[in-house]
Enzyme design. Structure first.
Site, PDB file in Angstrom:
ATOM      1  N   LYS A 269       0.862  -1.189   0.000  1.00  9.25           N
ATOM      2  CA  LYS A 269       0.000   0.000   0.000  1.00  9.25           C
ATOM      3  C   LYS A 269       0.891   1.229   0.000  1.00  9.25           C
ATOM      4  O   LYS A 269       1.836   1.315   0.778  1.00  9.25           O
ATOM      5  CB  LYS A 269      -0.863   0.012   1.284  1.00  9.25           C
ATOM      6  CG  LYS A 269      -1.826   1.171   1.364  1.00  9.25           C
ATOM      7  CD  LYS A 269      -3.159   0.798   0.803  1.00  9.25           C
ATOM      8  CE  LYS A 269      -4.106   1.958   0.658  1.00  9.25           C
ATOM      9  NZ  LYS A 269      -3.892   2.788  -0.546  1.00  9.25           N
TER      10      LYS A 269
ATOM     11  N   LYS B 152       5.192   2.021  -2.965  1.00 10.21           N
ATOM     12  CA  LYS B 152       5.140   3.430  -3.396  1.00 10.21           C
ATOM     13  C   LYS B 152       5.314   3.470  -4.899  1.00 10.21           C
ATOM     14  O   LYS B 152       5.984   2.610  -5.489  1.00 10.21           O
ATOM     15  CB  LYS B 152       6.276   4.223  -2.745  1.00 10.21           C
ATOM     16  CG  LYS B 152       6.035   5.716  -2.733  1.00 10.21           C
ATOM     17  CD  LYS B 152       5.126   6.085  -1.586  1.00 10.21           C
ATOM     18  CE  LYS B 152       4.744   7.542  -1.583  1.00 10.21           C
ATOM     19  NZ  LYS B 152       3.944   7.881  -0.406  1.00 10.21           N
TER      20      LYS B 152
ATOM     21  N   SER C 105      -7.432   5.426   4.223  1.00 16.88           N
ATOM     22  CA  SER C 105      -7.384   4.608   3.002  1.00 16.88           C
ATOM     23  C   SER C 105      -7.795   3.173   3.323  1.00 16.88           C
ATOM     24  O   SER C 105      -8.492   2.518   2.544  1.00 16.88           O
ATOM     25  CB  SER C 105      -5.965   4.564   2.433  1.00 16.88           C
ATOM     26  OG  SER C 105      -5.734   5.672   1.630  1.00 16.88           O
TER      27      SER C 105
END
Ligand code: NAD
Length: 459
Positions: A80, A116, A392
């Site tokens: 993530k 990322k 998120s």
């Protein structure tokens, strides 16, 4: 481990190796070997994906734009992390940010790993249609490695809900029939985004500061007074009503943190300076933050840059160089713009005794050490700016359940989660001589190491 990030992880592992109460079943040679494995696992990403996006520009030219996705570690769940559109994006930066995400999620008990993405461009140089192509191509090129149970991107610098909506739509057309809503977070509300996601990081940044320097202080004053730790002195000296604050960066994170501080009813915060890519705006008596937020909303995100524009807002303030915000005589400095803003060449000009990192890595390693040696409390990125990834996670859960929470529920859950982390970390921090960043890393590394050990991944 070469980077500053790597050296803090290594210090954390060294401290845990010495602490025999941590993984007590591991003894002598087995212990040494397990920690060597941990260094290898945490210092390297699982995968680095790189591609050149082929884009046909509106003027007919074709360009190839470098794009990255780094997947650092998925021990705790799917990878993530945001996708950044910025001209300074490079592989090492994306790797460091992916590693930070692994530890941030571990620290806050978010069931995700760390990833990322980045694309080397300045979005202001492209037409909307070109940006749309870039987003679609990014998903197309990396579609095999992305997905709601594999790797879930989110916005970062230069991207927002518009880009996430485009990317999710592309993912849906490439992988029809999947739970596509969970493939990207930070989407618009109408497109399956979560209420409160836009404000989450800024709110979390201010909440972390407020909880630590006020709520925790009020409950633990006597205990803090008895601590030898120099940071406890800084905290006790900070416990006043008339606090001055300066905020670098007035985008998604900085402007929301500024509004939270401005509206905080039980503290009398005075925000004397805010800045952006162009200017610092300063008023000793405090700035009208809601008026500046309205102004930026109507001026492509930029603060006023001229006396005339300030006069249009009926606002009295000075317009200074953008760097000046860093050197103000304030109690609290919030860094919410870019990496590496306080470094060895300017650290001796910093006057604030509390620095809150809204941005990732805004203080370099040399500067971090200098400030800690001078009793400055740095509330680190890994602790302070996790609000975005926490909400998120709520967005991802809501997407799977196709049930949505109210904004009030989201903020309640956010604050609850961040408070849980601080309740664990703060007594540890004020009770021993390590800076807060090191404490957070030790905690995150402990969590990851324990899970890796229990999964049999260390031998
Ligand atoms: P943004 O693009 O909305 O805002 C960035 C702000 O910084 C703008 O006001 C811009 O003018 C200013 N800025 C740019 N260059 C500057 C410079 N050289 N000096 C001073 N100011 C400058 O970005 P954001 O979403 O607010 O993110 C800010 C930082 O926080 C980034 O480092 C990002 O990685 C980090 N972060 C963001 C989130 C999130 O949810 N948005 C989550 C975690 C971390």
């Amino acid at each position: 481990m070469a980077s500053y990030f790597g050296s803090i992880v290594q210090h954390s592992l060294d401290a845990l190796l010495e602490d025999e109460s941590f993984l007590p079943d591991l003894k002598e040679q087995d212990r040494e070997q397990a920690f060597t494995s941990l260094t290898a696992i945490l210092s390297t990403p699982n995968h680095i994906h790189k591609s050149f996006l082929r884009i046909a520009l509106e003027n007919g030219k074709v360009v190839r734009i470098p794009a990255f996705r780094v997947q650092h570690n998925n021990t705790l769940g799917p990878y993530k992390g945001g996708i950044r559109f910025h001209e300074s994006v490079n592989e090492e930066e994306v790797m460091n940010l992916a590693s930070l995400m692994t530890l941030k999620n571990a620290l806050h008990e978010v069931p995700f790993g760390g990833g990322k993405g980045g694309v080397v461009l300045n979005p202001r140089d492209y037409e909307v249609k070109e940006l749309h192509q870039i987003c679609k191509k990014y998903v197309h090129y990396f579609s095999d490695i992305l997905g709601p149970d594999k790797d879930i991107p989110a916005p970062d610098m230069g991207t927002g809900d518009r880009e996430m909506d485009w990317m999710m739509a592309e993912y849906k057309s490439i992988r029809p029939g999947t739970t596509y809503r969970g493939s990207f977070t930070g989407k618009s509300i109408i497109n399956g985004g979560s209420l409160g996601r836009r404000e989450a990081t800024g709110k979390g940044v201010y909440f972390t500061y407020r909880y630590m320097m006020h709520d925790f202080m009020n409950e633990n004053r006597e205990w803090l007074d008895a601590q030898e730790n120099p940071f406890a002195r800084t905290a006790l000296n900070h416990d006043r009503k008339d606090l001055k604050m300066a905020i670098q960066g007035f985008g998604n994170v900085g402007s929301v943190a500024a509004l939270e501080a401005y509206r905080c009813s039980h503290l009398n915060n005075k925000i004397v300076a805010v800045s952006d890519r162009n200017v610092t705006i300063y008023n000793e008596e405090g700035l009208d933050i809601p008026a500046l937020v309205d102004y930026t909303a109507n001026n492509e995100g930029d603060l006023p840059t001229t006396e005339k524009e300030l006069a249009g807002l009926e606002m009295k303030a000075e317009i200074l160089d953008r760097e000046k915000v860093l050197y103000m005589d304030v109690d609290v400095l919030v860094l919410a713009a870019l990496e590496g803003q306080i470094h060895k060449d300017n650290v001796d000009q910093i006057k604030a005794k509390i620095i809150v990192e809204g941005a990732n890595a805004p203080v370099t390693g040399d500067a971090d050490k200098y400030l800690a040696d001078n009793g400055v409390i740095i509330v680190p990125d890994i602790l302070a700016n996790a609000g975005g990834v926490i909400v998120s996670y709520f967005e991802w859960v809501q997407g799977r359940e196709t049930q949505f929470y109210s904004e009030e529920q989201i903020f309640e859950k956010l604050v609850e989660k961040m408070e849980e982390t601080m309740v664990t970390i703060l007594p540890q921090f004020f009770g021993d001589p390590f800076p807060l960043r090191q404490n957070c890393y030790i905690h995150a590394v402990m969590k990851l190491s324990t899970v890796l050990y229990r999964q049999g991944k260390l031998y």
